[in-house]
Design a protein around this motif. Structure first.
Motif, PDB file in Angstrom:
ATOM      1  N   SER A 181      -3.052   9.337   6.831  1.00 33.72           N
ATOM      2  CA  SER A 181      -2.099   8.187   6.944  1.00 33.72           C
ATOM      3  C   SER A 181      -2.360   7.251   7.915  1.00 33.72           C
ATOM      4  N   ARG A 182      -2.327   7.969   9.266  1.00 30.13           N
ATOM      5  CA  ARG A 182      -2.668   7.396  10.584  1.00 30.13           C
ATOM      6  C   ARG A 182      -4.137   6.880  10.546  1.00 30.13           C
ATOM      7  N   SER A 183      -4.912   7.470   9.878  1.00 27.16           N
ATOM      8  CA  SER A 183      -6.338   6.940  10.135  1.00 27.16           C
ATOM      9  C   SER A 183      -6.607   5.600   8.984  1.00 27.16           C
ATOM     10  N   LEU A 184      -5.886   5.454   7.758  1.00 27.47           N
ATOM     11  CA  LEU A 184      -6.149   4.822   6.919  1.00 27.47           C
ATOM     12  C   LEU A 184      -5.329   3.408   7.086  1.00 27.47           C
ATOM     13  N   GLY A 185      -4.334   3.575   7.710  1.00 26.03           N
ATOM     14  CA  GLY A 185      -3.261   2.330   7.837  1.00 26.03           C
ATOM     15  C   GLY A 185      -2.328   2.363   6.696  1.00 26.03           C
ATOM     16  N   TYR A 186      -1.395   1.328   6.666  1.00 31.08           N
ATOM     17  CA  TYR A 186      -0.262   1.303   6.020  1.00 31.08           C
ATOM     18  C   TYR A 186      -0.372   0.681   4.672  1.00 31.08           C
ATOM     19  N   LYS A 187      -1.656   0.012   4.236  1.00 29.18           N
ATOM     20  CA  LYS A 187      -1.921  -0.365   2.839  1.00 29.18           C
ATOM     21  C   LYS A 187      -2.090   0.986   1.879  1.00 29.18           C
ATOM     22  N   VAL A 188      -3.101   1.888   2.482  1.00 22.81           N
ATOM     23  CA  VAL A 188      -3.321   3.126   1.796  1.00 22.81           C
ATOM     24  C   VAL A 188      -2.179   4.241   1.956  1.00 22.81           C
ATOM     25  N   THR A 189      -1.317   4.017   2.831  1.00 22.25           N
ATOM     26  CA  THR A 189      -0.192   4.736   2.930  1.00 22.25           C
ATOM     27  C   THR A 189       0.907   4.552   1.689  1.00 22.25           C
ATOM     28  N   ALA A 190       1.126   2.853   1.491  1.00 23.00           N
ATOM     29  CA  ALA A 190       2.017   2.532   0.581  1.00 23.00           C
ATOM     30  C   ALA A 190       1.349   2.796  -0.788  1.00 23.00           C
ATOM     31  N   THR A 191       0.350   2.709  -1.040  1.00 19.41           N
ATOM     32  CA  THR A 191      -0.312   2.762  -2.274  1.00 19.41           C
ATOM     33  C   THR A 191      -0.775   4.103  -2.768  1.00 19.41           C
ATOM     34  N   ASN A 192      -1.190   4.878  -1.984  1.00 21.94           N
ATOM     35  CA  ASN A 192      -1.790   6.273  -2.337  1.00 21.94           C
ATOM     36  C   ASN A 192      -0.948   7.388  -1.839  1.00 21.94           C
ATOM     37  N   ILE A 193      -0.595   7.340  -0.487  1.00 24.24           N
ATOM     38  CA  ILE A 193      -0.185   8.476   0.005  1.00 24.24           C
ATOM     39  C   ILE A 193       1.453   8.769  -0.188  1.00 24.24           C
ATOM     40  N   ILE A 194       2.390   7.798  -0.222  1.00 24.20           N
ATOM     41  CA  ILE A 194       3.601   8.093  -0.781  1.00 24.20           C
ATOM     42  C   ILE A 194       3.864   8.134  -2.077  1.00 24.20           C
ATOM     43  N   PRO A 195       3.242   7.491  -2.854  1.00 22.58           N
ATOM     44  CA  PRO A 195       3.428   7.847  -4.351  1.00 22.58           C
ATOM     45  C   PRO A 195       3.012   9.476  -4.654  1.00 22.58           C
ATOM     46  N   THR A 220       8.512   8.613   8.301  1.00 11.92           N
ATOM     47  CA  THR A 220       7.752   8.176   9.335  1.00 11.92           C
ATOM     48  C   THR A 220       6.709   7.258   8.746  1.00 11.92           C
ATOM     49  N   MET A 221       6.325   7.383   7.436  1.00 16.04           N
ATOM     50  CA  MET A 221       5.407   6.748   6.641  1.00 16.04           C
ATOM     51  C   MET A 221       6.065   5.468   6.213  1.00 16.04           C
ATOM     52  N   PHE A 222       7.520   5.485   5.866  1.00 16.28           N
ATOM     53  CA  PHE A 222       8.206   4.235   5.465  1.00 16.28           C
ATOM     54  C   PHE A 222       7.900   3.383   6.601  1.00 16.28           C
ATOM     55  N   ALA A 223       8.365   3.918   7.861  1.00 15.24           N
ATOM     56  CA  ALA A 223       8.630   3.145   9.261  1.00 15.24           C
ATOM     57  C   ALA A 223       7.401   2.456   9.463  1.00 15.24           C
ATOM     58  N   MET A 224       6.445   2.922   9.247  1.00 12.78           N
ATOM     59  CA  MET A 224       5.056   2.407   9.662  1.00 12.78           C
ATOM     60  C   MET A 224       4.483   1.139   8.790  1.00 12.78           C
ATOM     61  N   VAL A 225       4.957   1.685   7.410  1.00 10.85           N
ATOM     62  CA  VAL A 225       4.726   0.323   6.498  1.00 10.85           C
ATOM     63  C   VAL A 225       5.730  -0.902   6.865  1.00 10.85           C
ATOM     64  N   ARG A 226       7.029  -0.531   7.046  1.00  9.94           N
ATOM     65  CA  ARG A 226       7.851  -1.728   7.323  1.00  9.94           C
ATOM     66  C   ARG A 226       7.492  -2.276   8.580  1.00  9.94           C
ATOM     67  N   ASN A 227       7.253  -1.575   9.692  1.00  5.35           N
ATOM     68  CA  ASN A 227       7.037  -2.351  10.764  1.00  5.35           C
ATOM     69  C   ASN A 227       5.838  -3.241  10.644  1.00  5.35           C
ATOM     70  N   TYR A 228       4.670  -2.884  10.038  1.00  9.75           N
ATOM     71  CA  TYR A 228       3.641  -3.651   9.815  1.00  9.75           C
ATOM     72  C   TYR A 228       3.630  -4.864   8.780  1.00  9.75           C
ATOM     73  N   ARG A 229       4.687  -4.486   7.859  1.00  6.57           N
ATOM     74  CA  ARG A 229       4.923  -5.704   6.935  1.00  6.57           C
ATOM     75  C   ARG A 229       5.821  -6.804   7.574  1.00  6.57           C
ATOM     76  N   SER A 230       6.728  -6.123   8.340  1.00  7.37           N
ATOM     77  CA  SER A 230       7.862  -7.199   9.135  1.00  7.37           C
ATOM     78  C   SER A 230       6.921  -8.173   9.906  1.00  7.37           C
ATOM     79  N   GLN A 231       5.911  -7.463  10.538  1.00  7.03           N
ATOM     80  CA  GLN A 231       5.025  -8.797  11.447  1.00  7.03           C
ATOM     81  C   GLN A 231       4.340  -9.483  10.642  1.00  7.03           C
ATOM     82  N   GLU A 232       3.826  -9.360   9.458  1.00 12.69           N
ATOM     83  CA  GLU A 232       3.119 -10.030   8.673  1.00 12.69           C
ATOM     84  C   GLU A 232       3.734 -11.179   7.580  1.00 12.69           C
TER      85      GLU A 232
END
Length: 330
Positions: A181-195, A220-232
Protein backbone atom coordinates in the motif's frame (compact mmCIF):
# COMPACT_ATOMS: atom_id res chain seq x y z
CA UNK A 1 34.03 -34.78 -4.07
CA UNK A 2 34.10 -37.55 -6.64
CA UNK A 3 31.89 -39.78 -4.55
CA UNK A 4 28.54 -37.98 -4.11
CA UNK A 5 27.52 -40.27 -1.28
CA UNK A 6 30.21 -38.65 0.89
CA UNK A 7 29.07 -35.08 0.27
CA UNK A 8 26.83 -34.93 3.38
CA UNK A 9 29.99 -35.34 5.48
CA UNK A 10 32.28 -33.12 3.40
CA UNK A 11 30.07 -30.07 2.79
CA UNK A 12 29.77 -28.88 6.44
CA UNK A 13 33.55 -28.84 6.77
CA UNK A 14 33.96 -27.15 3.39
CA UNK A 15 31.56 -24.31 4.25
CA UNK A 16 33.20 -23.77 7.61
CA UNK A 17 36.60 -23.40 5.96
CA UNK A 18 35.22 -20.90 3.43
CA UNK A 19 33.72 -18.72 6.19
CA UNK A 20 36.72 -18.80 8.51
CA UNK A 21 39.48 -18.45 5.96
CA UNK A 22 37.69 -15.71 3.99
CA UNK A 23 38.74 -17.01 0.62
CA UNK A 24 39.20 -14.63 -2.27
CA UNK A 25 37.10 -15.05 -5.33
CA UNK A 26 39.90 -16.41 -7.50
CA UNK A 27 40.81 -18.95 -4.81
CA UNK A 28 37.20 -20.01 -4.54
CA UNK A 29 36.90 -20.41 -8.31
CA UNK A 30 40.06 -22.52 -8.43
CA UNK A 31 39.68 -24.70 -5.32
CA UNK A 32 35.98 -24.96 -4.48
CA UNK A 33 33.84 -24.14 -7.47
CA UNK A 34 34.71 -27.21 -9.66
CA UNK A 35 33.36 -29.54 -6.97
CA UNK A 36 30.25 -27.42 -6.28
CA UNK A 37 29.36 -27.07 -9.97
CA UNK A 38 29.68 -30.85 -10.42
CA UNK A 39 27.38 -31.39 -7.47
CA UNK A 40 24.71 -29.00 -8.75
CA UNK A 41 24.65 -30.67 -12.17
CA UNK A 42 24.23 -34.16 -10.83
CA UNK A 43 20.94 -35.85 -11.63
CA UNK A 44 20.63 -37.40 -8.19
CA UNK A 45 22.24 -36.18 -4.98
CA UNK A 46 21.62 -37.09 -1.35
CA UNK A 47 18.81 -35.10 0.29
CA UNK A 48 21.15 -33.99 3.07
CA UNK A 49 23.62 -32.59 0.55
CA UNK A 50 20.77 -30.82 -1.25
CA UNK A 51 19.71 -29.25 2.04
CA UNK A 52 23.28 -28.16 2.94
CA UNK A 53 23.86 -26.47 -0.42
CA UNK A 54 20.58 -24.55 -0.21
CA UNK A 55 21.22 -23.50 3.37
CA UNK A 56 24.45 -21.80 2.20
CA UNK A 57 23.19 -20.62 -1.17
CA UNK A 58 23.80 -16.95 -0.32
CA UNK A 59 27.44 -17.73 0.54
CA UNK A 60 27.99 -19.54 -2.75
CA UNK A 61 26.43 -16.70 -4.74
CA UNK A 62 28.72 -14.25 -3.00
CA UNK A 63 31.79 -15.92 -4.53
CA UNK A 64 30.21 -16.86 -7.81
CA UNK A 65 29.62 -14.67 -10.84
CA UNK A 66 26.02 -13.83 -11.66
CA UNK A 67 25.95 -15.76 -14.94
CA UNK A 68 27.31 -18.87 -13.25
CA UNK A 69 24.76 -18.45 -10.46
CA UNK A 70 21.95 -18.42 -13.02
CA UNK A 71 23.32 -21.48 -14.78
CA UNK A 72 24.33 -23.73 -11.86
CA UNK A 73 22.81 -22.50 -8.59
CA UNK A 74 19.38 -21.11 -9.49
CA UNK A 75 18.09 -24.36 -11.08
CA UNK A 76 18.82 -26.01 -7.75
CA UNK A 77 16.89 -23.23 -5.97
CA UNK A 78 13.89 -23.72 -8.27
CA UNK A 79 13.83 -27.44 -7.44
CA UNK A 80 13.94 -26.53 -3.77
CA UNK A 81 10.81 -24.40 -4.07
CA UNK A 82 8.93 -27.39 -5.50
CA UNK A 83 10.46 -30.29 -3.56
CA UNK A 84 7.64 -30.60 -1.01
CA UNK A 85 10.00 -31.14 1.93
CA UNK A 86 9.07 -28.62 4.61
CA UNK A 87 12.58 -28.41 6.11
CA UNK A 88 14.19 -27.61 2.75
CA UNK A 89 11.42 -25.21 1.73
CA UNK A 90 11.59 -23.28 5.00
CA UNK A 91 15.35 -22.77 4.92
CA UNK A 92 15.09 -21.68 1.29
CA UNK A 93 12.34 -19.15 2.13
CA UNK A 94 14.63 -17.64 4.79
CA UNK A 95 17.51 -17.33 2.31
CA UNK A 96 15.41 -15.78 -0.47
CA UNK A 97 15.84 -12.07 0.52
CA UNK A 98 19.66 -12.36 0.70
CA UNK A 99 19.70 -14.40 -2.49
CA UNK A 100 17.70 -11.83 -4.46
CA UNK A 101 20.08 -9.06 -3.41
CA UNK A 102 22.92 -10.88 -5.18
CA UNK A 103 21.08 -10.92 -8.52
CA UNK A 104 21.14 -7.59 -10.36
CA UNK A 105 19.17 -8.69 -13.40
CA UNK A 106 15.68 -7.34 -12.63
CA UNK A 107 14.10 -9.00 -15.65
CA UNK A 108 15.39 -12.39 -14.53
CA UNK A 109 14.05 -11.80 -11.04
CA UNK A 110 10.66 -10.72 -12.37
CA UNK A 111 10.15 -13.49 -14.91
CA UNK A 112 12.02 -16.46 -13.41
CA UNK A 113 12.58 -16.13 -9.66
CA UNK A 114 9.48 -14.33 -8.36
CA UNK A 115 6.85 -16.62 -9.99
CA UNK A 116 8.54 -19.75 -8.60
CA UNK A 117 8.98 -18.15 -5.20
CA UNK A 118 5.28 -17.25 -5.01
CA UNK A 119 4.21 -20.67 -6.24
CA UNK A 120 6.34 -22.21 -3.51
CA UNK A 121 4.43 -20.18 -0.91
CA UNK A 122 1.03 -21.12 -2.34
CA UNK A 123 1.61 -24.83 -2.97
CA UNK A 124 3.37 -25.73 0.25
CA UNK A 125 1.42 -27.79 2.78
CA UNK A 126 3.27 -26.39 5.76
CA UNK A 127 1.90 -23.32 7.56
CA UNK A 128 5.36 -22.48 8.90
CA UNK A 129 6.78 -22.44 5.35
CA UNK A 130 3.93 -20.22 4.17
CA UNK A 131 4.42 -17.87 7.12
CA UNK A 132 8.17 -17.63 6.46
CA UNK A 133 7.51 -17.07 2.76
CA UNK A 134 5.21 -14.11 3.56
CA UNK A 135 7.86 -12.61 5.83
CA UNK A 136 10.43 -12.88 3.05
CA UNK A 137 7.97 -11.43 0.54
CA UNK A 138 7.43 -8.44 2.83
CA UNK A 139 11.19 -7.86 2.76
CA UNK A 140 11.69 -8.13 -1.02
CA UNK A 141 8.51 -6.69 -2.58
CA UNK A 142 10.11 -3.24 -2.87
CA UNK A 143 12.67 -4.72 -5.29
CA UNK A 144 10.00 -5.01 -7.98
CA UNK A 145 8.32 -2.36 -10.06
CA UNK A 146 4.76 -1.12 -9.81
CA UNK A 147 3.31 -3.29 -12.55
CA UNK A 148 4.81 -6.44 -11.01
CA UNK A 149 3.24 -5.64 -7.65
CA UNK A 150 -0.19 -5.10 -9.20
CA UNK A 151 -0.15 -7.97 -11.70
CA UNK A 152 1.78 -10.63 -9.76
CA UNK A 153 2.08 -9.97 -6.02
CA UNK A 154 -1.47 -8.75 -5.26
CA UNK A 155 -3.16 -11.74 -7.00
CA UNK A 156 -0.88 -14.07 -5.03
CA UNK A 157 -1.94 -12.41 -1.76
CA UNK A 158 -5.60 -12.89 -2.69
CA UNK A 159 -4.99 -16.63 -3.19
CA UNK A 160 -3.15 -16.90 0.12
CA UNK A 161 -5.99 -15.08 1.86
CA UNK A 162 -8.41 -17.78 0.70
CA UNK A 163 -6.13 -20.67 1.67
CA UNK A 164 -5.26 -19.91 5.28
CA UNK A 165 -6.38 -17.05 7.50
CA UNK A 166 -5.34 -18.31 10.90
CA UNK A 167 -3.56 -16.04 13.34
CA UNK A 168 0.04 -16.92 12.35
CA UNK A 169 -0.80 -16.20 8.70
CA UNK A 170 -2.75 -12.98 9.26
CA UNK A 171 0.04 -10.93 10.81
CA UNK A 172 2.67 -11.38 8.03
CA UNK A 173 -0.07 -10.99 5.42
CA UNK A 174 -1.05 -7.60 6.87
CA UNK A 175 2.61 -6.57 6.88
CA UNK A 176 2.88 -7.33 3.14
CA UNK A 177 -0.37 -5.49 2.37
CA UNK A 178 0.80 -2.43 4.31
CA UNK A 179 4.13 -2.38 2.50
CA UNK A 180 2.49 -2.74 -0.92
CA UNK A 181 0.00 0.00 0.00
CA UNK A 182 2.79 2.44 0.83
CA UNK A 183 4.59 1.59 -2.41
CA UNK A 184 1.61 1.79 -4.77
CA UNK A 185 -0.22 4.80 -3.31
CA UNK A 186 -3.75 5.64 -2.28
CA UNK A 187 -5.51 4.79 -5.55
CA UNK A 188 -4.49 1.11 -5.55
CA UNK A 189 -5.08 1.05 -1.81
CA UNK A 190 -8.66 2.26 -2.23
CA UNK A 191 -9.51 0.05 -5.22
CA UNK A 192 -7.59 -3.19 -4.47
CA UNK A 193 -6.20 -3.48 -0.96
CA UNK A 194 -9.00 -2.16 1.26
CA UNK A 195 -11.68 -4.25 -0.56
CA UNK A 196 -9.45 -7.32 -0.13
CA UNK A 197 -8.97 -6.80 3.63
CA UNK A 198 -12.50 -5.69 4.54
CA UNK A 199 -14.05 -9.23 4.50
CA UNK A 200 -11.51 -10.32 7.12
CA UNK A 201 -13.30 -8.15 9.68
CA UNK A 202 -15.89 -10.91 10.08
CA UNK A 203 -13.38 -13.77 10.18
CA UNK A 204 -14.29 -15.97 13.13
CA UNK A 205 -10.82 -17.49 13.56
CA UNK A 206 -9.14 -14.30 14.78
CA UNK A 207 -8.35 -13.35 18.33
CA UNK A 208 -9.10 -9.95 19.81
CA UNK A 209 -5.50 -8.77 19.36
CA UNK A 210 -5.46 -9.89 15.73
CA UNK A 211 -8.78 -8.12 15.11
CA UNK A 212 -7.41 -4.90 16.62
CA UNK A 213 -4.31 -5.23 14.44
CA UNK A 214 -6.50 -5.57 11.33
CA UNK A 215 -8.56 -2.51 12.33
CA UNK A 216 -5.40 -0.45 12.83
CA UNK A 217 -4.15 -1.50 9.40
CA UNK A 218 -7.42 -0.47 7.72
CA UNK A 219 -7.58 2.81 9.65
CA UNK A 220 -4.07 3.67 8.50
CA UNK A 221 -5.02 3.01 4.87
CA UNK A 222 -8.25 5.04 5.17
CA UNK A 223 -6.29 7.94 6.67
CA UNK A 224 -3.83 7.88 3.76
CA UNK A 225 -6.65 7.90 1.21
CA UNK A 226 -8.44 10.72 3.04
CA UNK A 227 -5.31 12.89 3.26
CA UNK A 228 -4.52 12.60 -0.42
CA UNK A 229 -8.10 13.09 -1.56
CA UNK A 230 -8.58 16.11 0.72
CA UNK A 231 -5.70 17.84 -1.03
CA UNK A 232 -7.04 17.09 -4.50
CA UNK A 233 -10.73 17.91 -4.08
CA UNK A 234 -11.98 21.55 -4.08
CA UNK A 235 -13.25 23.02 -0.82
CA UNK A 236 -16.62 23.92 -2.32
CA UNK A 237 -18.55 23.30 -5.47
CA UNK A 238 -17.40 25.47 -8.30
CA UNK A 239 -20.05 27.89 -9.62
CA UNK A 240 -21.08 27.31 -13.23
CA UNK A 241 -19.57 29.57 -15.80
CA UNK A 242 -21.61 32.64 -16.79
CA UNK A 243 -21.82 33.51 -20.44
CA UNK A 244 -22.14 37.23 -21.28
CA UNK A 245 -23.42 38.34 -24.65
CA UNK A 246 -21.68 41.19 -26.37
CA UNK A 247 -23.70 44.39 -26.25
CA UNK A 248 -24.08 46.42 -29.44
CA UNK A 249 -25.19 50.07 -29.61
CA UNK A 250 -26.61 49.66 -33.11
CA UNK A 251 -30.11 48.35 -33.34
CA UNK A 252 -30.65 45.74 -36.01
CA UNK A 253 -32.54 46.86 -39.08
CA UNK A 254 -35.93 45.23 -39.47
CA UNK A 255 -37.44 45.06 -42.93
CA UNK A 256 -41.17 45.35 -43.28
CA UNK A 257 -42.27 42.37 -45.26
CA UNK A 258 -45.54 44.15 -46.15
CA UNK A 259 -43.88 47.33 -47.37
CA UNK A 260 -44.32 48.45 -50.91
CA UNK A 261 -41.50 47.72 -53.26
CA UNK A 262 -41.02 50.59 -55.65
CA UNK A 263 -39.17 48.62 -58.24
CA UNK A 264 -39.19 44.90 -58.68
CA UNK A 265 -35.84 43.20 -58.48
CA UNK A 266 -34.68 39.97 -59.95
CA UNK A 267 -31.43 38.05 -59.48
CA UNK A 268 -29.35 36.97 -62.42
CA UNK A 269 -27.60 33.60 -62.58
CA UNK A 270 -24.40 35.09 -61.12
CA UNK A 271 -26.08 36.16 -57.91
CA UNK A 272 -26.12 39.89 -58.59
CA UNK A 273 -29.30 41.85 -58.27
CA UNK A 274 -30.38 43.78 -61.34
CA UNK A 275 -33.30 46.10 -61.76
CA UNK A 276 -36.19 44.83 -63.79
CA UNK A 277 -37.49 47.39 -66.33
CA UNK A 278 -40.93 48.72 -65.59
CA UNK A 279 -43.56 47.29 -67.91
CA UNK A 280 -46.02 49.88 -69.31
CA UNK A 281 -49.31 48.55 -70.52
CA UNK A 282 -51.02 50.30 -73.47
CA UNK A 283 -54.27 52.13 -72.67
CA UNK A 284 -57.48 50.28 -73.47
CA UNK A 285 -58.98 50.92 -76.93
CA UNK A 286 -62.15 52.95 -76.90
CA UNK A 287 -65.10 51.96 -79.07
CA UNK A 288 -68.39 53.72 -79.86
CA UNK A 289 -71.20 53.18 -77.46
CA UNK A 290 -73.44 51.64 -80.14
CA UNK A 291 -70.92 48.90 -80.92
CA UNK A 292 -70.10 45.69 -79.07
CA UNK A 293 -67.33 43.21 -79.37
CA UNK A 294 -68.28 40.04 -81.12
CA UNK A 295 -66.00 37.09 -80.77
CA UNK A 296 -65.45 35.01 -83.89
CA UNK A 297 -66.12 31.34 -83.92
CA UNK A 298 -63.16 29.79 -82.04
CA UNK A 299 -63.08 26.74 -84.25
CA UNK A 300 -63.04 28.89 -87.35
CA UNK A 301 -60.35 31.07 -85.85
CA UNK A 302 -58.19 28.08 -85.20
CA UNK A 303 -58.44 26.93 -88.80
CA UNK A 304 -57.89 30.33 -90.38
CA UNK A 305 -57.39 33.50 -88.49
CA UNK A 306 -59.90 36.17 -89.47
CA UNK A 307 -58.66 39.59 -90.30
CA UNK A 308 -62.12 41.18 -90.69
CA UNK A 309 -63.69 43.29 -88.02
CA UNK A 310 -66.98 41.65 -87.02
CA UNK A 311 -68.45 45.08 -86.42
CA UNK A 312 -68.05 46.04 -90.09
CA UNK A 313 -70.41 43.29 -91.28
CA UNK A 314 -73.83 44.75 -92.28
CA UNK A 315 -75.89 41.79 -91.12
CA UNK A 316 -75.28 42.66 -87.49
CA UNK A 317 -76.69 45.65 -85.72
CA UNK A 318 -77.46 46.48 -82.18
CA UNK A 319 -81.00 46.90 -80.99
CA UNK A 320 -81.03 48.54 -77.61
CA UNK A 321 -84.75 48.18 -77.26
CA UNK A 322 -84.57 44.38 -77.09
CA UNK A 323 -81.09 44.39 -75.53
CA UNK A 324 -79.85 41.76 -77.91
CA UNK A 325 -78.47 41.07 -81.31
CA UNK A 326 -80.84 40.33 -84.15
CA UNK A 327 -80.21 39.35 -87.70
CA UNK A 328 -81.74 41.59 -90.41
CA UNK A 329 -84.03 39.66 -92.77
CA UNK A 330 -82.83 39.48 -96.25
Amino acid sequence: MKDLSLTPHILPTLFTVIKQCELKQDQFQELVWPSISKLTQAKEIPAQSFYLVLSEIDLLMQYCEEEKSKKYLMPMVFRGYECGVAQIEEVLMKKTPEMLIKIQDKTYLKTQVLPRFLQGIIKTKSSSVREQGLKSLGAVHTSFDRSTMIDTILPCLDKLKKLDMTGPMLMPLLDVYEGVSRSLGYKVTATNIIPALSPLLVNGEMTKDEFNRLCECLETMFAMVRNYRSQELPTQNEAPEKFEFEESNQEPELKDIFGEISKPEIADIFGELVEQPEVKLPPPKKHPVNQVYLQPDPFTALEKPSTLNPFDQPEFQVDYCFKGVQSKPQ
